[in-house]
Design a protein around this motif. Structure first.
Motif, short mmCIF file in Angstrom:
data_model
loop_
_atom_site.label_atom_id
_atom_site.label_comp_id
_atom_site.label_asym_id
_atom_site.label_seq_id
_atom_site.Cartn_x
_atom_site.Cartn_y
_atom_site.Cartn_z
N UNK A 17 0.83 -1.20 0.00
CA UNK A 17 0.00 0.00 0.00
C UNK A 17 0.86 1.25 0.00
N UNK A 18 1.95 1.23 0.75
CA UNK A 18 2.83 2.38 0.80
C UNK A 18 3.64 2.52 -0.47
N UNK A 71 -1.17 6.37 10.17
CA UNK A 71 -0.71 7.51 9.39
C UNK A 71 -0.80 7.23 7.91
N UNK A 72 -0.33 6.06 7.50
CA UNK A 72 -0.34 5.70 6.08
C UNK A 72 -1.73 5.32 5.59
N UNK A 73 -2.63 5.01 6.51
CA UNK A 73 -3.99 4.68 6.13
C UNK A 73 -4.90 5.89 6.06
N UNK A 74 -4.35 7.10 6.26
CA UNK A 74 -5.14 8.31 6.12
C UNK A 74 -5.55 8.96 7.42
N UNK A 75 -5.08 8.43 8.55
CA UNK A 75 -5.40 9.04 9.85
C UNK A 75 -4.13 9.71 10.37
N UNK A 216 -9.29 4.50 -3.96
CA UNK A 216 -9.66 3.67 -2.83
C UNK A 216 -8.48 3.55 -1.88
N UNK A 217 -8.68 3.84 -0.58
CA UNK A 217 -7.55 3.78 0.36
C UNK A 217 -7.08 2.35 0.57
#
Length: 217
Positions: A17-18, A71-75, A216-217
């Motif tokens: 994902x990263x 953090x990497x998931x959008x939070x 899409x996250x």
């Protein structure tokens, strides 16, 4: 975004994902027949951790990884990659590389992931690579994690990678961020590190790239 439970494999979901990026810049997020540049850190530095399990340190590392993934998931988190890097440095200075014996498999995976994301401190990443390499030789760390960090350090220097773990998402799907050294031997090296085949990895990344392109996250 969940951390896989398999110990022999690295945190593939986290890294893919990263690593999945449409940017033209080399991805240095997510190489071993030919190790990357030598490190001054010797095996004793990697395995000097006491045999006794340190629950407090385990819990701290796992919590750090939770924040890293959030953090990497959008939070967004108040703690940056640099802060986590600095804390991992402190831990290594005190305990050596966080081994299976010291912090368990999930704690060791967490330490590796933090090092994997220490791109703003390439000298430390190189040091961590040497420590992790020695820990793997002592069966105190994951060979799969080592493969990912080997490739990451190589890609960060613009060099060929060994396992093909670092990919970017382009208009035609995923492709290695830098060329793969000795590509005919990559499947053997991946198997020795406990990684799935490159074909299956790229197939998984194809799905992730498609989701990324759709927002899409």
């Amino acid at each position: 975004m969940r951390v896989p439970t398999q110990v022999a494999l690295p945190l593939v979901t986290l890294m893919t994902l990263a690593a999945c990026s449409s940017s033209s810049d080399p991805t240095v997020d997510p190489s071993t027949d030919a190790p990357t540049a030598p490190t001054s850190a010797g095996p004793s530095a990697a395995v000097r951790s006491p045999a006794a399990f340190d629950k407090a340190l385990h819990d701290e590392l796992v919590a750090m990884l939770d924040r890293d993934q959030a953090d990497r998931g959008g939070t967004p988190q108040t703690e940056s990659d640099q802060v986590r890097t600095a804390r991992l440095k402190d831990i290594i200075s005190t305990h050596g590389w966080p081994t299976f014996a010291l912090v368990g498999e999930d704690g060791a995976n967490a330490a590796w992931a933090i090092a994997q994301h220490s791109d703003l401190d390439p000298a430390f990443q190189q040091e961590a690579l040497g420590l992790l390499r020695a820990a793997v030789a002592s069966r105190q760390a994951s060979p799969g994690n080592l493969a990912y960090l080997e490739d990451r350090v190589a890609v960060g220097k613009g060099e060929p990678q060994v396992y093909g773990t670092q990919v970017r998402c382009g208009p035609d799907g995923p492709s290695p961020t830098t060329p793969i050294r000795d590509e005919p031997g990559v499947e053997r090296r991946r198997a020795e590190a406990g990684l799935p085949t490159l074909a299956s990895y790229l197939a998984e990344m194809t799905t992730i790239c498609a989701q990324d392109n759709q927002g899409t996250p």
